[in-house]
Structures are given as C-alpha cells and as structure tokens.
Design a protein around this motif. Sequence first.
Motif, short mmCIF file in Angstrom:
data_model
loop_
_atom_site.label_atom_id
_atom_site.label_comp_id
_atom_site.label_asym_id
_atom_site.label_seq_id
_atom_site.Cartn_x
_atom_site.Cartn_y
_atom_site.Cartn_z
N THR A 132 1.13 -0.87 -0.08
CA THR A 132 -0.08 -0.19 -0.40
C THR A 132 1.19 1.24 0.18
O THR A 132 1.76 1.68 0.68
CB THR A 132 -0.83 -0.01 0.82
N TYR A 134 1.94 6.14 -0.85
CA TYR A 134 1.26 6.81 -1.41
C TYR A 134 2.33 7.76 -1.13
O TYR A 134 3.87 7.81 -0.78
CB TYR A 134 0.36 7.17 -0.19
N ASN A 136 3.54 11.81 -0.79
CA ASN A 136 3.64 13.08 -0.02
C ASN A 136 5.34 14.13 -0.13
O ASN A 136 6.09 13.36 0.07
CB ASN A 136 3.47 13.05 1.45
N GLN A 179 2.12 14.71 -10.11
CA GLN A 179 1.99 14.33 -8.70
C GLN A 179 2.86 14.38 -7.58
O GLN A 179 3.44 13.05 -8.15
CB GLN A 179 0.46 13.90 -8.06
N LYS A 181 2.07 14.76 -4.89
CA LYS A 181 1.32 13.89 -3.45
C LYS A 181 -0.43 12.77 -3.99
O LYS A 181 -0.37 13.31 -4.88
CB LYS A 181 0.24 14.84 -2.43
N THR A 182 -0.36 11.62 -3.48
CA THR A 182 -1.26 10.73 -3.90
C THR A 182 -2.29 10.36 -2.94
O THR A 182 -1.73 10.51 -1.50
CB THR A 182 -0.44 10.20 -4.43
N GLU A 183 -3.49 9.33 -3.34
CA GLU A 183 -3.60 9.30 -2.19
C GLU A 183 -3.29 7.63 -1.82
O GLU A 183 -2.79 7.34 -3.04
CB GLU A 183 -5.24 8.83 -2.26
N PRO A 184 -3.76 6.48 -0.73
CA PRO A 184 -3.32 5.74 -0.80
C PRO A 184 -3.53 4.78 -1.32
O PRO A 184 -5.08 4.36 -2.02
CB PRO A 184 -3.60 5.14 0.56
N ARG A 206 2.27 7.67 -11.61
CA ARG A 206 1.57 8.23 -11.51
C ARG A 206 0.62 8.82 -12.77
O ARG A 206 -0.84 9.16 -12.08
CB ARG A 206 1.77 10.17 -11.02
#
Length: 233
Positions: A132, A134, A136, A179, A181-184, A206
């Motif tokens: 998992t 993400y 940041n 990007q 920053k991404t969501e998990p 991404r």
Amino acid sequence: MFKDIYAISYKMKRELYRKVFTVVLAVVSCFVGISLFMTFVLFPVRESSVSMMPDVAVNGFALATPLLRSPRRGDVMLVQAYSAEKNAVPARLVNQLARFVTAQQWQPLPDDSSGNHSSPFVRRVIGMPGDTIYLNDYIVYIKPRDEKFFRTEFELTRTKYDVTIAAPPPQWDSSLGAQGKTEPVTLGDGEYFVLADNRLVAADSRLWGAVSQEAFKGMLLVQYVPFTQFRVF
C-alpha cells in the motif's frame, strides 16, 4: 603444357573461392552471434531525457539484460508502458547491431516501435505486489503486505539512490505535471509501481497506474557513459 596451366589456374580459383567463402562465413557468423547476444543477453540503452537524474545521466549509456525481468524494490528497469508493434526478429537484429556499432545514432531499417509512447522508459521499481503506497512531497511511503506501519521508500530499499525533487513555483497549479501527493493505493498480485528519479517532470505510474511484470523488458546493470559517472545499478 596448356593443360598444366589450366589445372594450376583452376586450383588457384578454387583456393580463392574457398578463402572468400571462409571469410564471408566468418563475418556472417560473427554478425549473427553479436545480434543474438545483443537481443537475448546484453544490449546498450541510451537515456536521452532528464527523467532519471541524477543517477542516470542525460545522453548516458547503460547496459541492460532482458534475462532479468523479475525486479526487486529499487531496481532500474526498462518499462514498456504502452503497447507497441514490433518489427520481425531479423529486422530487429539488424537494427540492434547497427545501433550498437554507431552508438545508438543510426539504424538501416524503419523501427515500428519508434512512436512517441511506444519506446520503453527507464524507471525505478518502488512498489511491489501487495504494497500500500502513497506520495507526499514527492517521497513514497510504503506499507508492505502483512505489515502495520508505513515507512519511506529509502527505509525499505536496499539499493541506495538519489531523487531529484525541485520545489515548484509558488503559483504552480498542482493539478499539472507529475503529482507530488497521492492517495493510498494497494497493489494487486503481479502489480508494480514504478517512478522516475526526477519526480517533478517525468511520466511514470502516477500517470500510467501500476504495471505488470510483462511490462518489464530488461534490467539495467551498469552505466558506462559518461565514464565519470560510471555506476553499477
């Protein structure tokens, strides 16, 4: 007397033909051997973009092998992100040998895989099946399968590498470009998350999403040009 001269001349011609045939056979055998070696064992790769700086130099050359297509976290791979038609095997062999001899500057036959989005990309494997992950501030945080906590990519990767993270201008629209920053997202079985080392400007997972193992066309082993940036991946 004339018969003797004719016999000698005939023998000389046969000997000449034999030598010519031997030379031609040696050249063809060498050509086929080099072509097969460069197709199935080891071949040069030129990185013409800034996507993998600083570890992979712009206009640098590296050696890759198609024998290694099961990456570990941190490996630098050739990734076929988009489907591409391929030339027949003989045409690919001829082009590969020509590119090798001319330092990737020329090939005699048209290349069906020379489209804008069909050529393989050089990218680093960051996420493994079951992770998992993400992002940041362009850094990847990873929670491997069956683990409870996230750790940074550098804590989980044995391979030491550097990433280029240039802060965008204050008025930068975060919806543009790559990007940071991404969501998990959780990777499924057989799925990998690949990223460029230059996180601000490059296309990678991404944009494409996770890639399958079939997308890997080879593993980079060593960068040999420029000589001042020689390194083993």
